[in-house]
Design a protein around this motif. Structure first.
Motif, PDB file in Angstrom:
ATOM      1  N   VAL A 106     -40.588 -38.636 -25.487  1.00  0.00           N
ATOM      2  CA  VAL A 106     -39.423 -38.048 -24.729  1.00  0.00           C
ATOM      3  C   VAL A 106     -38.275 -37.967 -25.571  1.00  0.00           C
ATOM      4  N   LEU A 107     -37.422 -37.000 -25.313  1.00  0.00           N
ATOM      5  CA  LEU A 107     -36.458 -36.562 -26.215  1.00  0.00           C
ATOM      6  C   LEU A 107     -35.371 -36.252 -25.231  1.00  0.00           C
ATOM      7  N   SER A 108     -34.041 -36.859 -25.346  1.00  0.00           N
ATOM      8  CA  SER A 108     -32.816 -36.540 -24.415  1.00  0.00           C
ATOM      9  C   SER A 108     -31.754 -36.836 -25.291  1.00  0.00           C
ATOM     10  N   ILE A 109     -30.446 -36.311 -25.194  1.00  0.00           N
ATOM     11  CA  ILE A 109     -29.307 -36.392 -25.769  1.00  0.00           C
ATOM     12  C   ILE A 109     -28.926 -37.838 -25.087  1.00  0.00           C
ATOM     13  N   GLU A 110     -29.120 -38.403 -23.972  1.00  0.00           N
ATOM     14  CA  GLU A 110     -28.818 -39.469 -23.264  1.00  0.00           C
ATOM     15  C   GLU A 110     -29.005 -40.515 -24.252  1.00  0.00           C
ATOM     16  N   PHE A 111     -30.143 -40.350 -25.035  1.00  0.00           N
ATOM     17  CA  PHE A 111     -30.564 -41.637 -25.834  1.00  0.00           C
ATOM     18  C   PHE A 111     -29.609 -41.825 -27.293  1.00  0.00           C
ATOM     19  N   MET A 112     -28.540 -40.678 -27.326  1.00  0.00           N
ATOM     20  CA  MET A 112     -27.590 -40.598 -28.408  1.00  0.00           C
ATOM     21  C   MET A 112     -26.332 -40.743 -28.050  1.00  0.00           C
ATOM     22  N   LEU A 113     -25.961 -40.797 -26.764  1.00  0.00           N
ATOM     23  CA  LEU A 113     -24.466 -40.927 -26.252  1.00  0.00           C
ATOM     24  C   LEU A 113     -24.222 -42.589 -26.296  1.00  0.00           C
ATOM     25  N   PRO A 114     -22.948 -42.843 -26.836  1.00  0.00           N
ATOM     26  CA  PRO A 114     -22.414 -44.052 -26.766  1.00  0.00           C
ATOM     27  C   PRO A 114     -22.323 -45.242 -25.623  1.00  0.00           C
ATOM     28  N   SER A 115     -22.335 -44.288 -24.237  1.00  0.00           N
ATOM     29  CA  SER A 115     -22.404 -45.140 -23.171  1.00  0.00           C
ATOM     30  C   SER A 115     -23.103 -44.164 -22.119  1.00  0.00           C
ATOM     31  N   LYS A 116     -23.241 -44.749 -21.082  1.00  0.00           N
ATOM     32  CA  LYS A 116     -23.864 -44.105 -19.858  1.00  0.00           C
ATOM     33  C   LYS A 116     -23.095 -42.800 -19.299  1.00  0.00           C
ATOM     34  N   GLY A 117     -21.786 -43.313 -19.382  1.00  0.00           N
ATOM     35  CA  GLY A 117     -20.678 -42.314 -18.800  1.00  0.00           C
ATOM     36  C   GLY A 117     -19.994 -41.355 -19.702  1.00  0.00           C
ATOM     37  N   SER A 118     -20.519 -41.215 -20.881  1.00  0.00           N
ATOM     38  CA  SER A 118     -19.906 -40.320 -22.002  1.00  0.00           C
ATOM     39  C   SER A 118     -20.282 -38.980 -21.410  1.00  0.00           C
ATOM     40  N   PRO A 119     -19.376 -38.097 -21.542  1.00  0.00           N
ATOM     41  CA  PRO A 119     -19.628 -36.801 -21.189  1.00  0.00           C
ATOM     42  C   PRO A 119     -19.817 -35.952 -22.388  1.00  0.00           C
ATOM     43  N   ILE A 120     -20.631 -34.662 -22.408  1.00  0.00           N
ATOM     44  CA  ILE A 120     -20.797 -33.824 -23.481  1.00  0.00           C
ATOM     45  C   ILE A 120     -19.638 -32.753 -23.003  1.00  0.00           C
ATOM     46  N   ILE A 121     -18.780 -32.396 -23.945  1.00  0.00           N
ATOM     47  CA  ILE A 121     -17.742 -31.380 -23.817  1.00  0.00           C
ATOM     48  C   ILE A 121     -17.746 -30.692 -24.884  1.00  0.00           C
ATOM     49  N   TRP A 122     -18.705 -29.531 -24.828  1.00  0.00           N
ATOM     50  CA  TRP A 122     -18.874 -28.765 -25.903  1.00  0.00           C
ATOM     51  C   TRP A 122     -18.960 -27.352 -25.353  1.00  0.00           C
ATOM     52  N   ARG A 123     -18.668 -26.503 -26.320  1.00  0.00           N
ATOM     53  CA  ARG A 123     -18.629 -25.149 -25.838  1.00  0.00           C
ATOM     54  C   ARG A 123     -20.006 -24.437 -26.358  1.00  0.00           C
ATOM     55  N   GLY A 124     -20.512 -23.263 -26.084  1.00  0.00           N
ATOM     56  CA  GLY A 124     -21.518 -22.572 -26.454  1.00  0.00           C
ATOM     57  C   GLY A 124     -22.354 -22.819 -27.643  1.00  0.00           C
ATOM     58  N   PRO A 125     -21.558 -22.540 -28.601  1.00  0.00           N
ATOM     59  CA  PRO A 125     -21.869 -22.650 -30.185  1.00  0.00           C
ATOM     60  C   PRO A 125     -22.556 -23.995 -30.297  1.00  0.00           C
ATOM     61  N   GLN A 126     -21.918 -25.052 -30.164  1.00  0.00           N
ATOM     62  CA  GLN A 126     -22.375 -26.427 -30.412  1.00  0.00           C
ATOM     63  C   GLN A 126     -23.539 -26.790 -29.586  1.00  0.00           C
ATOM     64  N   LYS A 127     -23.617 -26.248 -28.283  1.00  0.00           N
ATOM     65  CA  LYS A 127     -24.616 -26.381 -27.516  1.00  0.00           C
ATOM     66  C   LYS A 127     -26.036 -26.164 -27.920  1.00  0.00           C
ATOM     67  N   THR A 128     -25.687 -24.516 -28.600  1.00  0.00           N
ATOM     68  CA  THR A 128     -27.060 -23.729 -29.063  1.00  0.00           C
ATOM     69  C   THR A 128     -27.312 -24.595 -30.322  1.00  0.00           C
ATOM     70  N   GLY A 129     -26.424 -24.923 -31.137  1.00  0.00           N
ATOM     71  CA  GLY A 129     -26.579 -25.647 -32.383  1.00  0.00           C
ATOM     72  C   GLY A 129     -27.391 -27.293 -32.118  1.00  0.00           C
ATOM     73  N   ALA A 130     -27.015 -27.817 -31.157  1.00  0.00           N
ATOM     74  CA  ALA A 130     -27.642 -29.032 -30.768  1.00  0.00           C
ATOM     75  C   ALA A 130     -29.093 -28.887 -30.380  1.00  0.00           C
ATOM     76  N   ILE A 131     -29.374 -27.900 -29.605  1.00  0.00           N
ATOM     77  CA  ILE A 131     -30.728 -27.657 -28.979  1.00  0.00           C
ATOM     78  C   ILE A 131     -31.692 -27.151 -30.163  1.00  0.00           C
ATOM     79  N   ARG A 132     -31.041 -26.233 -31.047  1.00  0.00           N
ATOM     80  CA  ARG A 132     -31.790 -25.604 -32.405  1.00  0.00           C
ATOM     81  C   ARG A 132     -32.361 -26.980 -33.258  1.00  0.00           C
ATOM     82  N   GLN A 133     -31.130 -28.050 -33.358  1.00  0.00           N
ATOM     83  CA  GLN A 133     -31.384 -29.097 -33.941  1.00  0.00           C
ATOM     84  C   GLN A 133     -32.171 -30.000 -33.387  1.00  0.00           C
ATOM     85  N   PHE A 134     -32.524 -30.063 -32.397  1.00  0.00           N
ATOM     86  CA  PHE A 134     -33.861 -30.986 -31.443  1.00  0.00           C
ATOM     87  C   PHE A 134     -35.192 -30.373 -31.930  1.00  0.00           C
ATOM     88  N   LEU A 135     -34.790 -29.013 -31.918  1.00  0.00           N
ATOM     89  CA  LEU A 135     -36.084 -28.189 -32.131  1.00  0.00           C
ATOM     90  C   LEU A 135     -36.410 -28.319 -33.678  1.00  0.00           C
TER      91      LEU A 135
END
Length: 281
Positions: A106-135
């Motif tokens: 399994v892969l999830s960004i949850e494993f990379m967050l500093p704490s369970k309540g940490s939000p991801i506050i990203w705009r579109g290009p950052q989200k696209t970049g993160a997913i392509r980095q996953f791939l």
């Protein structure tokens, strides 16, 4: 003039990096026999529950399976598998997915967050970049099946997956019998069709509720709209799943319902068989 030249060099380097990343993604995905995306038109219809149990079902049948959670703002997959407190390891070659049971990584960004309540506050290009980095950066190795859990809707994340994953076997749509859920999933189906990607089928979730006391079935959200929608859009209908309190309780405890001997797991295995037959063909 100098700053202009600098900018040109920077843009050229960026293009090279993107091309290299694209090559890496194609290579990584080429090691995976079958890729399935799970989508929904709106949130709260049980899409992640379907994705988790689908991945576990493949693993139980000895398919070497990967489950990638690209719902960046609501990464629930780790919690549903009872591994939300674990973290990922890295190797010189890239990120190693987490092995949660035999045949399932399994892969999830949850494993990379500093704490369970940490939000991801990203705009579109950052989200696209993160997913392509996953791939590109995650070392899945040789897999039989990769299940990709998308966030609801037709935004940046699902679009990035659909456009970046080469030779996607198809998409599974999850809906509830409500009219609003059907309207939203219709948009998703049309989006996938425009991208010329196969639709494996529609699953109607939360279809009827059997009262644990009187055993009477109550159609809280209605019933049968998923099948009607599939017929209208000319896509396969995979089946329906009831609304059960045990499913919610098991998910909260990190226990996929497919592991239980229940009517729910039997109905899901019927749906799984249809999905398995479709990708094998």
């Amino acid at each position: 003039m100098k700053s202009s030249t600098k900018k040109e060099i920077s843009e050229e380097e960026q293009k090279k990096l993107l091309i290299q990343q694209e090559i890496t993604i194609v290579k990584r995905m080429g090691n995976i026999d079958h890729k399935i995306a799970v989508m929904s038109g709106k949130g709260g219809v049980g899409k992640s529950t379907v994705a988790v149990n689908l991945a576990v079902a493949f693993a139980l049948k000895d398919y070497k399976t990967g489950l990638m959670d690209v719902d960046l703002h609501g990464p629930d997959i780790p919690h549903m598998l009872g591994v939300e407190n674990l973290s990922l390891d890295q190797s010189p070659e890239g990120i190693l997915p987490l092995e949660v049971r035999e045949n399932l990584e399994v892969l999830s960004i949850e494993f990379m967050l500093p704490s369970k309540g940490s939000p991801i506050i990203w705009r579109g290009p950052q989200k696209t970049g993160a997913i392509r980095q996953f791939l590109s950066d995650v070392i899945w190795g040789k897999l039989d099946v990769l299940v990709i859990d998308n966030p609801p809707g037709t935004g940046d994340e699902p679009l990035t997956v659909l456009q970046s994953v080469s030779q996607l076997d198809g998409v599974i749509m999850v809906t509830t019998p409500q009219a609003v859920a059907g309207e939203d999933v219709r948009k998703c189906v049309n989006m996938v069709k425009k991208l010329n990607i196969p639709i494996i089928g529609i699953i109607e979730n939360m279809s009827g509720f059997t009262c644990p006391h009187c055993k009477q079935e109550i159609d809280i959200f209605g019933k049968g709209k998923g099948k009607e929608l599939a017929e209208e859009l000319e896509v396969p209908y995979l089946g329906s799943l009831p609304l059960e309190t045990d499913v919610r309780e098991n998910s909260d405890q990190g226990k996929p319902f497919i592991l239980q001997d229940s009517e729910m797991s039997k109905k899901f295995l019927d749906i799984f068989s249809k999905i398995e037959n479709k990708i094998q063909k």
